[in-house]
Design an enzyme around this catalytic site. Sequence first.
Site, short mmCIF file in Angstrom:
data_model
loop_
_atom_site.label_atom_id
_atom_site.label_comp_id
_atom_site.label_asym_id
_atom_site.label_seq_id
_atom_site.Cartn_x
_atom_site.Cartn_y
_atom_site.Cartn_z
N ASP A 195 0.75 -1.18 0.06
CA ASP A 195 0.20 0.11 0.13
C ASP A 195 1.07 1.24 0.08
OD1 ASP A 195 0.83 -0.29 2.66
OD2 ASP A 195 -1.09 -0.58 3.61
N ASN A 205 -8.08 -1.88 13.61
CA ASN A 205 -9.35 -1.97 13.46
C ASN A 205 -9.60 -3.18 12.56
OD1 ASN A 205 -8.43 -1.18 10.89
ND2 ASN A 205 -9.83 0.62 10.79
N HIS A 229 -8.02 -3.92 10.06
CA HIS A 229 -7.48 -3.92 8.47
C HIS A 229 -6.22 -4.56 8.05
CE1 HIS A 229 -5.10 0.20 8.92
NE2 HIS A 229 -4.34 -0.79 8.94
N GLU A 285 -10.25 -1.32 4.70
CA GLU A 285 -10.74 -0.72 5.85
C GLU A 285 -12.09 -1.65 6.13
OE1 GLU A 285 -9.31 1.01 7.83
OE2 GLU A 285 -8.57 3.09 7.14
C1 GLP Z 1 -1.04 0.34 8.39
C2 GLP Z 1 -0.61 -0.11 6.94
C3 GLP Z 1 -0.50 -1.35 6.86
C4 GLP Z 1 0.19 -1.83 8.33
C5 GLP Z 1 -0.72 -1.79 9.40
C6 GLP Z 1 -0.32 -2.02 10.73
O1 GLP Z 1 -2.02 1.45 8.39
N1 GLP Z 1 -1.52 0.28 6.12
O2 GLP Z 1 0.41 -1.62 6.08
O3 GLP Z 1 0.61 -3.28 7.84
O4 GLP Z 1 -1.42 -0.57 9.31
O5 GLP Z 1 0.92 -1.19 11.12
P1 GLP Z 1 1.68 -1.20 12.28
O6 GLP Z 1 2.53 -2.22 11.85
O7 GLP Z 1 2.75 -0.04 12.13
O8 GLP Z 1 0.91 -1.35 13.45
#
Ligand code: GLP
Length: 246
Positions: free
Chosen positions: A71, A145, A147, A152
């Site tokens: 992403d 949440n 995702h 989302e």
């Molecule tokens: C983010 C990104 C994801 C990531 C996830 C968890 O918003 N879109 O690519 O894997 O949420 O993030 P983190 O590992 O910093 O908790």
Amino acid sequence: MHILRFKDHETLSQKLASILDARIRETLTTKKSCVLGFASGSSPARTYELLIDRLADPSLNLSALITFNLDEYHPIKQSHPKSYFQETYRMFWRPLTEKNPSFDLTNGHIMNGESQNPGLECRIYEKMIQSVGGIDIQILGLGANGHIGFNEPGTPQDSRTRLIELTESTREANKRFFDNDISKVPTHAMTLGIQSILEAREICLIVTGEAKQPIWNTLKTLTVPTEDIPASFLLDHPNTTCFADL
Ligand code: GLP
């Protein structure tokens, strides 16, 4: 979904790095190329450090290792320090090519957060993944949440790579990367869709840290996927392992 539990983040990262190292080597040998689906965020950062140390092996030819990011924010300048482009360059592409120069930087792919036509950008990106035969190993973090990528809650299973509007809760969770100012967090993002993720031959989902405890408590009890928790679609995937720490 197979679940592996670890006492802490370091132990989890060590195990996952060793699995990824072995898979990359196997796939490069048997298939002659390896396509890695790359997640940004804090969850896999330590794993990448450890993986790069392993891939530094001078006898290992990484010229056929290809990476596709999961992403990217939109709109965001590629030069923005918090763009996933910059993060991936700092965290993976640059240290890997420094330690093993056979890794070709042009094999690292990410959506262009500056694109004037993000819809087209996403369709081309999906075709690029298909043109190299799909993703062999997809690494994922988990949003608080539920995702995965930036899919989302409410995202249908058949969704493909596309532009989405970020929820307030995700922008709130990610403002820590933008001077703690939610107004600086981009309003949209491009992400592989759920179906695009499920087409990966193997998926490694990382669940780490206290902030993920509530969603993990819900996810691990589900038996049937629900759009309310996009990560639950992984229940239908035949080769997903969840790496969770305590
Ligand atoms: C983010 C990104 C994801 C990531 C996830 C968890 O918003 N879109 O690519 O894997 O949420 O993030 P983190 O590992 O910093 O908790």
